[in-house]
Design a protein around this motif. Structure first.
Motif, PDB file in Angstrom:
ATOM      1  N   UNK A  86      40.395  46.380  26.882  1.00  0.00           N
ATOM      2  CA  UNK A  86      39.666  45.835  28.029  1.00  0.00           C
ATOM      3  C   UNK A  86      38.568  44.866  27.621  1.00  0.00           C
ATOM      4  N   UNK A  87      38.009  45.043  26.428  1.00  0.00           N
ATOM      5  CA  UNK A  87      36.820  44.261  26.061  1.00  0.00           C
ATOM      6  C   UNK A  87      36.861  43.652  24.669  1.00  0.00           C
ATOM      7  N   UNK A  88      37.785  44.091  23.821  1.00  0.00           N
ATOM      8  CA  UNK A  88      37.799  43.630  22.438  1.00  0.00           C
ATOM      9  C   UNK A  88      38.101  42.142  22.321  1.00  0.00           C
ATOM     10  N   UNK A  89      37.440  41.495  21.386  1.00  0.00           N
ATOM     11  CA  UNK A  89      37.631  40.063  21.203  1.00  0.00           C
ATOM     12  C   UNK A  89      38.356  39.701  19.909  1.00  0.00           C
ATOM     13  N   UNK A  90      38.769  40.711  19.142  1.00  0.00           N
ATOM     14  CA  UNK A  90      39.537  40.402  17.951  1.00  0.00           C
ATOM     15  C   UNK A  90      40.960  40.028  18.344  1.00  0.00           C
ATOM     16  N   UNK A  91      41.640  39.351  17.458  1.00  0.00           N
ATOM     17  CA  UNK A  91      42.960  38.813  17.779  1.00  0.00           C
ATOM     18  C   UNK A  91      43.983  39.897  18.086  1.00  0.00           C
ATOM     19  N   UNK A  92      43.802  41.083  17.562  1.00  0.00           N
ATOM     20  CA  UNK A  92      44.752  42.169  17.811  1.00  0.00           C
ATOM     21  C   UNK A  92      44.677  42.689  19.237  1.00  0.00           C
ATOM     22  N   UNK A  93      43.516  42.527  19.885  1.00  0.00           N
ATOM     23  CA  UNK A  93      43.350  42.979  21.262  1.00  0.00           C
ATOM     24  C   UNK A  93      43.717  41.900  22.270  1.00  0.00           C
ATOM     25  N   UNK A 104      38.939  43.647  45.864  1.00  0.00           N
ATOM     26  CA  UNK A 104      38.759  42.205  46.003  1.00  0.00           C
ATOM     27  C   UNK A 104      37.450  41.852  46.699  1.00  0.00           C
ATOM     28  N   UNK A 105      37.013  42.715  47.617  1.00  0.00           N
ATOM     29  CA  UNK A 105      35.742  42.474  48.308  1.00  0.00           C
ATOM     30  C   UNK A 105      34.562  42.506  47.335  1.00  0.00           C
ATOM     31  N   UNK A 106      34.738  43.194  46.211  1.00  0.00           N
ATOM     32  CA  UNK A 106      33.667  43.280  45.214  1.00  0.00           C
ATOM     33  C   UNK A 106      33.625  42.069  44.292  1.00  0.00           C
ATOM     34  N   UNK A 107      34.610  41.186  44.413  1.00  0.00           N
ATOM     35  CA  UNK A 107      34.637  40.002  43.561  1.00  0.00           C
ATOM     36  C   UNK A 107      35.637  40.128  42.431  1.00  0.00           C
ATOM     37  N   UNK A 108      35.534  39.250  41.473  1.00  0.00           N
ATOM     38  CA  UNK A 108      36.510  39.202  40.384  1.00  0.00           C
ATOM     39  C   UNK A 108      36.163  40.217  39.290  1.00  0.00           C
ATOM     40  N   UNK A 109      37.215  40.610  38.549  1.00  0.00           N
ATOM     41  CA  UNK A 109      37.063  41.548  37.440  1.00  0.00           C
ATOM     42  C   UNK A 109      37.647  40.929  36.174  1.00  0.00           C
ATOM     43  N   UNK A 115      43.782  38.460  40.299  1.00  0.00           N
ATOM     44  CA  UNK A 115      44.252  38.526  38.923  1.00  0.00           C
ATOM     45  C   UNK A 115      43.094  38.535  37.919  1.00  0.00           C
ATOM     46  N   UNK A 116      42.979  39.607  37.097  1.00  0.00           N
ATOM     47  CA  UNK A 116      41.937  39.647  36.070  1.00  0.00           C
ATOM     48  C   UNK A 116      42.430  38.975  34.786  1.00  0.00           C
ATOM     49  N   UNK A 117      41.566  38.913  33.796  1.00  0.00           N
ATOM     50  CA  UNK A 117      41.995  38.363  32.505  1.00  0.00           C
ATOM     51  C   UNK A 117      42.848  39.363  31.733  1.00  0.00           C
ATOM     52  N   UNK A 118      42.571  40.656  31.943  1.00  0.00           N
ATOM     53  CA  UNK A 118      43.276  41.687  31.175  1.00  0.00           C
ATOM     54  C   UNK A 118      43.738  42.809  32.097  1.00  0.00           C
ATOM     55  N   UNK A 154      34.871  45.860  34.817  1.00  0.00           N
ATOM     56  CA  UNK A 154      36.147  46.551  34.701  1.00  0.00           C
ATOM     57  C   UNK A 154      36.323  47.538  35.851  1.00  0.00           C
ATOM     58  N   UNK A 155      37.526  47.547  36.442  1.00  0.00           N
ATOM     59  CA  UNK A 155      37.893  48.542  37.445  1.00  0.00           C
ATOM     60  C   UNK A 155      38.892  49.497  36.817  1.00  0.00           C
ATOM     61  N   UNK A 156      38.659  50.807  36.998  1.00  0.00           N
ATOM     62  CA  UNK A 156      39.513  51.828  36.383  1.00  0.00           C
ATOM     63  C   UNK A 156      40.020  52.778  37.463  1.00  0.00           C
ATOM     64  N   UNK A 157      41.321  52.835  37.642  1.00  0.00           N
ATOM     65  CA  UNK A 157      41.864  53.800  38.595  1.00  0.00           C
ATOM     66  C   UNK A 157      41.871  55.189  37.960  1.00  0.00           C
ATOM     67  N   UNK A 158      41.750  56.206  38.810  1.00  0.00           N
ATOM     68  CA  UNK A 158      41.775  57.583  38.315  1.00  0.00           C
ATOM     69  C   UNK A 158      40.677  57.870  37.322  1.00  0.00           C
TER      70      UNK A 158
END
Length: 244
Positions: free
Chosen positions: A195-202, A70-75, A109-112, A4-8
């Motif tokens: 960012x990480x939840x796998x339940x259907x609500x996320x 992007x140089x660090x790879x995919x997120x 483009x990330x997944x989330x 995960x990449x987080x600005x600020x």
């Protein structure tokens, strides 16, 4: 584990989300406005990957930040947490409106995608007539409506991405002030969950959340004509096209 990449993420909600994600074993890349703040952020989240630095009020620096990400790879996820409040309208427009647009457009483009808005967006207007880098008439509320509009446009255009917006509440951070009445922990937990939840609500897209619950929002954000105008004007100002 997710990446995960987080600005600020040198302080406030961004730092708290980074700490929580790192504690869960996720790989986190931090962002700070300058090297000094980056060093301090790394000290607070020692397991984080190297900190990236860029002043998001600078269009060219923001473009360079995207290249470095992007140089660090995919997120797996990008959290657009950075924002400013009690500063000039020009800074609000650059950091809150233009920077998320640039980074969204240029980062692989990330997944989330998670965007931080505010309950104050309800009083915002698109205010497109004042879209220029020297404008003194874009308010904080306007900028947080822009963020929501951007997130909704992403959800519509990129069906393979979960794009959502958060109102973290009025929480006691440096921005919110010590007397802010809302729950600080709940303020960052929604970021972590989306960012990480796998339940259907996320695993949804095109929604506005407050403390893990979907909430009503300014319906101007749903207007496709307004979304397209936002993207067009941001492209004109930044020179960055939104990928279709």
């Amino acid at each position: 584990m997710a990446r995960i990449f987080i600005t600020g993420s040198a302080d406030g909600l961004g730092l708290l989300a980074a700490k929580a994600l790192a504690a869960e074993g996720h790989n986190v890349v931090l962002h700070a406005r300058n090297p000094a703040r980056g060093t301090e952020a790394k000290r607070k989240v020692p397991t984080a990957e190297p900190v990236l630095t860029a002043d998001l009020s600078d269009i060219e620096a923001t473009k360079q930040l995207a290249a470095e990400v992007n140089d660090l790879g995919s997120f797996d996820a990008v959290i657009h947490n950075a924002g400013v409040y009690q500063v000039s309208s020009q800074l609000i427009f650059a950091v809150n409106t233009l920077a998320p647009y640039i980074l969204t457009s240029l980062i692989q483009r990330p997944e989330r995608l998670i965007y931080l808005s505010s309950g104050m967006h309800l009083q915002g207007r698109p205010n497109f007539e004042n879209f220029n880098v020297n404008s003194g008439r874009i308010s904080y509320s306007d900028s947080k409506l822009h963020v929501l509009m951007l997130s909704m446009a992403v959800a519509r255009k990129w069906p393979g991405v979960y794009s959502n917006t958060i109102d973290p509440g009025w929480v006691p951070t440096k921005m919110g002030g010590r007397g802010a009445p809302d729950n600080l922990q709940k303020g960052y937990e929604t970021q972590v969950w989306l960012a990480t939840g796998n339940d259907s609500n996320a695993r949804v897209s095109g929604h506005y959340f407050h403390h893990k619950k979907q909430r009503a929002y300014n319906t101007a954000a749903d207007d496709i004509t307004l979304q397209e105008k936002l993207l067009q004007l941001c492209e004109t100002i930044t020179g960055v096209a939104f990928p279709q």
